[in-house]
Design a protein around this motif. Structure first.
Motif, short mmCIF file in Angstrom:
data_model
loop_
_atom_site.label_atom_id
_atom_site.label_comp_id
_atom_site.label_asym_id
_atom_site.label_seq_id
_atom_site.Cartn_x
_atom_site.Cartn_y
_atom_site.Cartn_z
N PRO A 51 -9.78 10.03 0.12
CA PRO A 51 -9.42 9.06 -0.52
C PRO A 51 -9.79 7.99 -0.63
O PRO A 51 -10.91 7.90 -1.11
CB PRO A 51 -8.89 8.63 1.23
CG PRO A 51 -10.10 8.60 2.13
CD PRO A 51 -10.80 10.31 1.93
N ARG A 52 -8.83 7.91 -2.20
CA ARG A 52 -9.48 7.22 -3.46
C ARG A 52 -8.82 5.58 -3.36
O ARG A 52 -6.78 6.13 -3.34
CB ARG A 52 -9.52 7.64 -4.46
CG ARG A 52 -9.99 6.60 -5.19
CD ARG A 52 -10.24 7.34 -7.13
NE ARG A 52 -9.39 7.97 -7.43
CZ ARG A 52 -8.80 8.48 -8.42
NH1 ARG A 52 -10.36 9.22 -8.69
NH2 ARG A 52 -7.58 9.44 -8.65
N PHE A 53 -8.54 4.93 -2.75
CA PHE A 53 -8.03 3.41 -2.99
C PHE A 53 -7.81 3.24 -4.75
O PHE A 53 -8.96 3.09 -4.86
CB PHE A 53 -8.27 2.49 -2.61
CG PHE A 53 -8.33 2.50 -0.92
CD1 PHE A 53 -8.70 2.98 0.30
CD2 PHE A 53 -7.09 2.26 -0.09
CE1 PHE A 53 -8.77 3.25 1.44
CE2 PHE A 53 -6.51 2.04 0.83
CZ PHE A 53 -7.56 2.95 1.71
N PRO B 200 -4.86 5.49 6.69
CA PRO B 200 -5.61 4.85 5.83
C PRO B 200 -5.00 3.66 6.35
O PRO B 200 -5.92 2.28 5.86
CB PRO B 200 -4.98 4.57 4.42
CG PRO B 200 -4.85 6.74 4.52
CD PRO B 200 -3.94 6.17 6.26
N THR C 30 -10.42 14.01 5.60
CA THR C 30 -10.09 13.21 5.46
C THR C 30 -9.71 13.19 7.23
O THR C 30 -7.99 13.86 7.02
CB THR C 30 -8.98 12.93 4.95
OG1 THR C 30 -8.34 13.93 3.87
CG2 THR C 30 -9.93 12.25 3.21
N VAL D 199 0.57 5.22 0.27
CA VAL D 199 -0.08 6.15 0.63
C VAL D 199 0.61 7.60 0.66
O VAL D 199 1.62 7.53 0.58
CB VAL D 199 -0.01 6.02 2.66
CG1 VAL D 199 -1.24 7.13 2.90
CG2 VAL D 199 -1.16 4.44 2.65
N THR E 242 -13.80 4.60 -4.18
CA THR E 242 -13.06 5.91 -3.76
C THR E 242 -14.31 6.49 -1.08
O THR E 242 -15.84 6.15 -2.42
CB THR E 242 -13.80 6.85 -4.59
OG1 THR E 242 -13.33 6.70 -5.46
CG2 THR E 242 -13.71 8.25 -4.31
N VAL F 288 0.71 -1.09 -0.20
CA VAL F 288 -0.01 -0.01 0.25
C VAL F 288 0.63 1.40 -0.27
O VAL F 288 1.58 1.57 0.72
CB VAL F 288 -0.94 0.04 1.79
CG1 VAL F 288 -1.56 1.17 1.08
CG2 VAL F 288 -1.91 -1.50 1.29
N THR G 156 -11.42 0.28 -8.85
CA THR G 156 -11.12 2.08 -6.70
C THR G 156 -12.03 2.08 -6.36
O THR G 156 -12.72 0.57 -6.13
CB THR G 156 -11.16 3.10 -7.75
OG1 THR G 156 -12.66 3.66 -8.80
CG2 THR G 156 -10.76 3.27 -9.26
N CYS H 291 -3.27 4.52 -2.08
CA CYS H 291 -4.46 5.33 -1.01
C CYS H 291 -3.90 7.19 -1.35
O CYS H 291 -2.95 7.76 -0.67
CB CYS H 291 -4.32 5.36 0.01
SG CYS H 291 -6.00 6.29 0.70
#
Length: 232
Positions: free
Chosen positions: A178-180, A32, A201, A24, A189, A22, A187, A171
């Motif tokens: 935040p959007r993964f 996150p 956030t 970020v 979101t 991940v 995605t 992220c």
């Protein structure tokens, strides 16, 4: 990673067994990743283990985020302050888990951090880092569980970690939350519309997400309230 289209919801990526890298955005910090950790613990019965190599294991924030205090009882946190300590921690974790129940999730933040320090030369650092990667990969393989890892920097040193990951999430901070994203283009979101606009956030934002997720998971008990409007 499974993507849900209905909004508003409290979607987080569904973590598959294996190593998940991940990345970020700096502005989002480690929160996150903590949210992914807590969400996994909420939805599973096993313990969770967090091994930190980048001085990012903020247990105070973890307590603030947790929707139920009892969730924290199943999370063990360890920190390595040198490359040798960090490698030893991961070796011991892999050996320790061989004799007990499978964990719900394992997190290793800043996996490359200690191997960039001045107290270990480049060639030895690379060998130790590969050993650390092998340890987390072994945990994921033997126990068939997600292992979440992060890195301090994207460069030649961390490239073996990227190659070993079965899933690579990013992220990103956007104007709408935040959007993964993953390499496959899926995605998640996290967007919540409230009366005064878009929820940002903040700590309260992530608490809302996790409290909603706790209600989604069977048997989860939500304690406490949030200062922000609830998610429907």
């Amino acid at each position: 990673m499974h993507t849900r289209s209905r909004r508003p919801t409290a979607d987080l990526p569904d973590l598959a067994p294996g190593v998940t890298l991940v990345d970020v955005d700096d502005d989002l910090g480690v929160t996150p990743v903590q949210a992914l950790l807590l969400d996994r613990v909420l939805s599973r019965d096993g313990p969770a283990f967090w091994v930190d190599g980048a001085n990012s294991a903020n247990t105070t924030r973890l307590r603030e985020l947790a929707p139920a205090d009892r969730v924290l009882d199943r999370i063990e946190v360890a920190r390595g302050f040198t490359a040798h300590q960090h490698t030893a921690l991961l070796d011991r974790l892999a050996g320790r888990l061989a004799d007990r129940e499978s964990p719900s999730v394992v997190v290793a933040t800043g996996l490359d951090g200690m191997y960039r320090a001045a107290d270990v030369d480049g060639e030895l650092a690379e060998r130790m880092f590969v050993r650390a990667i092998a340890s987390v990969a072994r945990v994921a393989r033997v126990h068939d569980v997600p292992v979440i890892v992060t890195r301090c920097r994207e460069d030649d040193l961390s490239r073996p970690l990227c190659r070993s990951a079965t899933t690579h999430l990013q992220c990103r901070e956007t104007a709408f939350g935040p959007r993964f994203e993953d390499a496959a283009g899926d995605t998640e979101t996290l967007v919540y519309h409230i009366e005064d606009g878009w929820m940002q956030t903040t700590l309260a934002y992530w608490r809302e997400v996790l409290e909603h997720r706790a209600r989604m998971h069977e048997g989860a008990t939500v304690e406490g309230t949030s200062a922000t409007p609830g998610i429907q």
